[in-house]
Design an enzyme around this catalytic site. Structure first.
Site, PDB file in Angstrom:
ATOM      1  N   LEU A 145      -1.826 -21.290 -21.875  1.00  0.00           N
ATOM      2  CA  LEU A 145      -0.530 -20.755 -21.476  1.00  0.00           C
ATOM      3  C   LEU A 145       0.525 -21.253 -22.444  1.00  0.00           C
ATOM      4  CD1 LEU A 145      -0.761 -21.313 -17.614  1.00  0.00           C
ATOM      5  CD2 LEU A 145      -1.104 -19.182 -18.861  1.00  0.00           C
ATOM      6  N   SER A 146       1.707 -20.667 -22.391  1.00  0.00           N
ATOM      7  CA  SER A 146       2.761 -21.123 -23.300  1.00  0.00           C
ATOM      8  C   SER A 146       3.072 -22.591 -23.062  1.00  0.00           C
ATOM      9  CB  SER A 146       4.020 -20.268 -23.150  1.00  0.00           C
ATOM     10  OG  SER A 146       4.505 -20.311 -21.823  1.00  0.00           O
ATOM     11  N   GLU A 147       3.029 -23.035 -21.791  1.00  0.00           N
ATOM     12  CA  GLU A 147       3.199 -24.453 -21.485  1.00  0.00           C
ATOM     13  C   GLU A 147       2.336 -24.872 -20.303  1.00  0.00           C
ATOM     14  OE1 GLU A 147       6.966 -23.411 -23.637  1.00  0.00           O
ATOM     15  OE2 GLU A 147       6.197 -22.650 -21.729  1.00  0.00           O
ATOM     16  N   THR A 148       1.857 -26.090 -20.379  1.00  0.00           N
ATOM     17  CA  THR A 148       1.198 -26.779 -19.268  1.00  0.00           C
ATOM     18  C   THR A 148       1.932 -28.095 -19.072  1.00  0.00           C
ATOM     19  OG1 THR A 148      -0.956 -25.796 -19.750  1.00  0.00           O
ATOM     20  CG2 THR A 148      -0.947 -27.824 -18.451  1.00  0.00           C
ATOM     21  N   HIS A 189      11.323 -22.731 -18.186  1.00  0.00           N
ATOM     22  CA  HIS A 189      10.484 -22.250 -17.075  1.00  0.00           C
ATOM     23  C   HIS A 189       9.494 -23.323 -16.628  1.00  0.00           C
ATOM     24  CE1 HIS A 189       6.868 -21.084 -19.472  1.00  0.00           C
ATOM     25  NE2 HIS A 189       6.274 -20.932 -18.303  1.00  0.00           N
TER      26      HIS A 189
END
Length: 290
Positions: free
Chosen positions: A48-51, A80
């Site tokens: 994902l774009s961020e974890t 987000h």
């Protein structure tokens, strides 16, 4: 064979009331025992774009500490993931010390407030860099988005951690029409550092009346377009509200070209910009890191 119990895991959809219409963030709870390398490996695997990883706070003012990873590197702050992590922490039974949630991350303490309906918004952190870009950067940005320098109404640094460059275009339609030349999404004179470009344009009065959104936003992280971006909308809000280009409270639309339905509420209260939107748990379970 019984597998290890693992750590609690939540995946939260942020900035859309429609299922799977926003930007997902993966949240790993109780992650204090994980090493930096393990966190990075998990973030690379979720893709994902961020974890994010929830940890015990080190500041007495904070309710929790969070570390934010892309598949390749750690970020000092991201929008987000901040809202998604606060949502996951509260849903797991977290109780803030005061009226607001206080998140500790690399950029410092970030306040997350809840309104009467439980919606979350974060206080935009101060910009690390602001003001007009130099002419060489402006020309390169124009080429990267397949436009001429004259097509760009303004180009400003709006960096609150990821290195955003804000680009104002004539209207929302121009933002939606932009095609990106991925081969130009680095700065050759800065060691080919990736460009992070935030495109913004105003909707027509008729469009605002139809869908209630004042501006259209697109966020290009190097070679990837982000569906809905809290940090970018925070810094754009600081810039546009300061310059009187948007109302002190407005809704930004993002993710349209990707088929997402992102809606970001931005408001300025006594000089502090707040960024909020819907948060919904879509996946919950456990992640086994060993």
């Amino acid at each position: 064979m019984n597998e290890p119990q693992g750590l609690p895991f939540t995946q939260v959809d942020v900035f859309s009331t429609e299922p799977f219409g926003g930007n997902p963030v993966a949240v790993v709870h109780d992650a204090d025992a994980l090493s930096d390398a393990e966190m990075q490996r998990i973030a690379n695997w979720t893709n994902l774009s961020e974890t994010t990883f929830l940890l015990a706070p080190t500041s007495p003012e904070a309710d929790y500490r969070v570390r934010i990873f892309t598949p390749e590197a750690e970020l000092p702050f991201a929008g987000h993931p901040t809202l998604g992590t606060a949502h996951a922490w509260l849903a797991a039974g977290g109780v803030p010390r005061g009226d607001d949630v206080v998140q500790e991350c690399t950029v410092g303490l970030v306040t997350v407030r809840r309104d009467a309906e439980g919606a979350l918004s974060f206080a935009a952190p101060p910009l690390l860099r602001s003001g007009p870009v130099d002419l060489g950067t402006r020309d390169h940005v124009a080429r990267a988005v397949c436009l001429t320098p004259d097509d760009l109404l303004d180009v400003q640094w709006v960096d609150n951690g990821p290195g955003w460059i804000g680009v104002r275009l004539r209207d929302a339609a121009a933002v939606l029409d932009v095609e990106v030349d991925l081969d130009l999404m680095t700065l050759p004179w800065a060691g080919h550092r990736e460009l992070n470009i935030g495109l913004v344009g105003e909707h027509t009065p008729a469009d605002v009346a139809e869908h209630g959104c004042t501006i259209e936003v697109r966020g290009i992280f190097g070679r990837i377009e982000d569906p809905v971006t809290g940090s970018l909308n925070a810094s754009l809000g600081q810039w546009l509200i300061r310059e009187g280009l948007v109302p002190t409270s407005y809704v930004a639309r993002q993710g349209t070209v990707l088929g997402r339905t992102g809606r970001v509420q931005v408001s300025s209260v006594e000089g502090q910009v707040w960024v909020g939107g819907s948060t919904r748990t879509r996946i919950s379970g456990r992640v086994v890191a060993s």
